[in-house]
Enzyme design. Structure first.
Site, mmCIF file in Angstrom:
data_model
loop_
_atom_site.group_PDB
_atom_site.id
_atom_site.type_symbol
_atom_site.label_atom_id
_atom_site.label_comp_id
_atom_site.label_asym_id
_atom_site.label_seq_id
_atom_site.Cartn_x
_atom_site.Cartn_y
_atom_site.Cartn_z
ATOM 1 N N HIS A 170 13.401 -1.473 0.042
ATOM 2 C CA HIS A 170 11.958 -1.475 0.298
ATOM 3 C C HIS A 170 11.153 -0.997 -0.911
ATOM 4 C CE1 HIS A 170 8.406 -1.652 2.710
ATOM 5 N NE2 HIS A 170 9.086 -1.854 3.817
ATOM 6 N N ASP A 242 2.353 -9.859 4.777
ATOM 7 C CA ASP A 242 3.456 -9.063 5.341
ATOM 8 C C ASP A 242 4.400 -10.059 6.019
ATOM 9 O OD1 ASP A 242 5.098 -7.116 6.248
ATOM 10 O OD2 ASP A 242 3.690 -6.215 7.661
ATOM 11 N N GLU A 305 11.352 -7.713 -0.442
ATOM 12 C CA GLU A 305 12.446 -7.290 0.429
ATOM 13 C C GLU A 305 13.346 -8.492 0.683
ATOM 14 O OE1 GLU A 305 10.731 -5.078 3.905
ATOM 15 O OE2 GLU A 305 8.910 -5.363 2.755
HETATM 16 C C1 G6D Z 1 7.971 -3.823 6.246
HETATM 17 O O1 G6D Z 1 7.142 -5.841 7.228
HETATM 18 C C2 G6D Z 1 7.185 -4.433 7.357
HETATM 19 C C3 G6D Z 1 5.812 -3.832 7.406
HETATM 20 O O2 G6D Z 1 5.089 -4.368 8.476
HETATM 21 C C4 G6D Z 1 5.951 -2.347 7.550
HETATM 22 O O3 G6D Z 1 4.703 -1.749 7.661
HETATM 23 C C5 G6D Z 1 6.681 -1.806 6.356
HETATM 24 O O4 G6D Z 1 7.939 -2.406 6.282
HETATM 25 C C6 G6D Z 1 6.855 -0.323 6.410
HETATM 26 O O5 G6D Z 1 7.678 -4.357 5.055
#
Ligand code: G6D
Length: 344
Positions: A170, A242, A305
């Site tokens: 992430h 997102d 990601e």
């Molecule tokens: C990820 O897709 C999700 C988002 O919606 C979330 O807020 C984040 O992780 C913490 O990317």
């Protein structure tokens, strides 16, 4: 390669690898996480201590699992059996495999060093039944820095029962080196012509929609500001991006994404053997945390990601995240930095 280990607070360590070009990569055993990457400026979001991650945002830079993204109602069917995993009380869906997940585990680690590259190899075991997932799952996340300015993430997993496994990292990039600046003036290029539209509650609809001609079309490369200014309904729904983007090719030898800093001096190239990338433009609004003494801007970072698109547990079209018993899984993603790319 130079390697320095230091105390990161709260019983965690910070390990910094530096190559001959002066590029460094810092990682911590709190969540097998990237904390820092760069040469003369910081290129990723991160905090100065383990405590800050625990208090402000546990996901930034972390290894995510067992399953990245959301599972509708935390429920899935595997080999005919229904499994219920931990859900977020706010919306009833599971996020990133249930909290606390890989991101707050204290991982064990070893270090390897050679002339060409150095690695920190993190390991954890997720026990059978953790958050409702079947199988004792052993996970290894190897963070490598090479002399070619590549940060490589190699993730392996093996389970003693069939289970779901869809890990990711992430990391958020902001190539300005200034977290108070949004990433709007960065140019993004993507090797993708399809994305997964989301419902209002961020669960994928199951459709693979074309990006061509939409605000999410990055085939020619464009500034993120164009997306933020658009009235595309999928953008408006989350105030940015997102979304999972399906890659046209998933081959480590072929770039999947490129991000260029506003001043053109720093370029990131992402390559992966996975089939999609979830791009999240840190749509935190006024909730963005303070970082290194500065207020993180809304849209103050962008994630890449790499994973199988969330929803794969119910939409076979998205790929499979089923991990067979005793069959090793391995995936590699590379983030390559180039400085003064047009001059080189
Ligand atoms: C990820 O897709 C999700 C988002 O919606 C979330 O807020 C984040 O992780 C913490 O990317």
């Amino acid at each position: 390669m130079q390697i320095i280990e230091k105390d990161f607070g709260n019983g965690y360590q910070l390990i910094t690898l530096t190559n001959d070009a002066g590029v460094h990569l810092s990682v911590t055993d709190l969540g097998a996480r990237i904390v820092s990457l760069g040469r003369d400026k910081e290129l990723v979001l991160g905090f100065g201590s383990a405590t800050e991650y625990l208090e402000k945002d546990v996901f930034i830079g972390a290894s995510i699992g067992r399953t990245a993204g959301r599972i509708e109602n935390g429920r899935f069917v595997l080999d005919g059996k229904v499994h219920q995993v931990t859900t977020d009380p706010g919306n009833g869906h599971s996020l990133h495999g249930g909290l606390p997940g890989f991101e707050t585990k204290k991982w064990t680690y070893t270090i390897e060093n050679s002339d060409d590259e150095a690695s920190v190899i993190f390991t954890t075991i997720s026990p059978d039944g953790e958050h409702g997932f079947p199988g004792n799952l052993t996970v290894e996340v190897r963070h490598t820095l090479t002399q070619e300015n590549i940060w490589r993430v190699t993730t392996t997993g093996i389970s003693d029962q069939p289970t779901l496994f869809n890990p990711t990292n992430h990391v958020y990039f902001n190539l300005t080196g200034d977290v108070t600046q949004s990433i709007a003036e960065h140019k993004l290029w993507l090797n993708s012509t399809a994305f997964a539209p989301l419902r209002q509650d961020s669960i994928p609809t199951g459709e693979k929609a074309s990006t061509v001609g939409t605000a999410f079309d990055f085939q020619k490369g464009k500034k993120l500001a164009e997306v933020f200014a658009s009235d595309f309904d999928q953008k408006k729904q989350v105030d940015g991006i997102d979304h999972p983007f399906f890659l046209d090719e998933n081959d480590l030898a072929i770039p999947a994404a490129k991000l260029l800093s506003p001043d053109g001096t720093t370029e990131l190239t992402v390559a992966t053997d996975l089939s999609s990338i979830v791009i999240f433009t840190a749509n935190f609004g006024t909730d963005a945390p303070e970082m290194h003494g500065k207020q993180l801007a809304n849209h103050g970072g962008i994630t890449f990601e790499t994973q199988t698109a969330p929803g794969a547990e119910q939409y076979t079209d998205f790929g499979s995240i089923r991990l067979a018993a005793n069959e090793p899984f391995e995936t590699i993603t590379e983030y390559k930095l180039a400085f003064n790319p047009t001059a080189n």
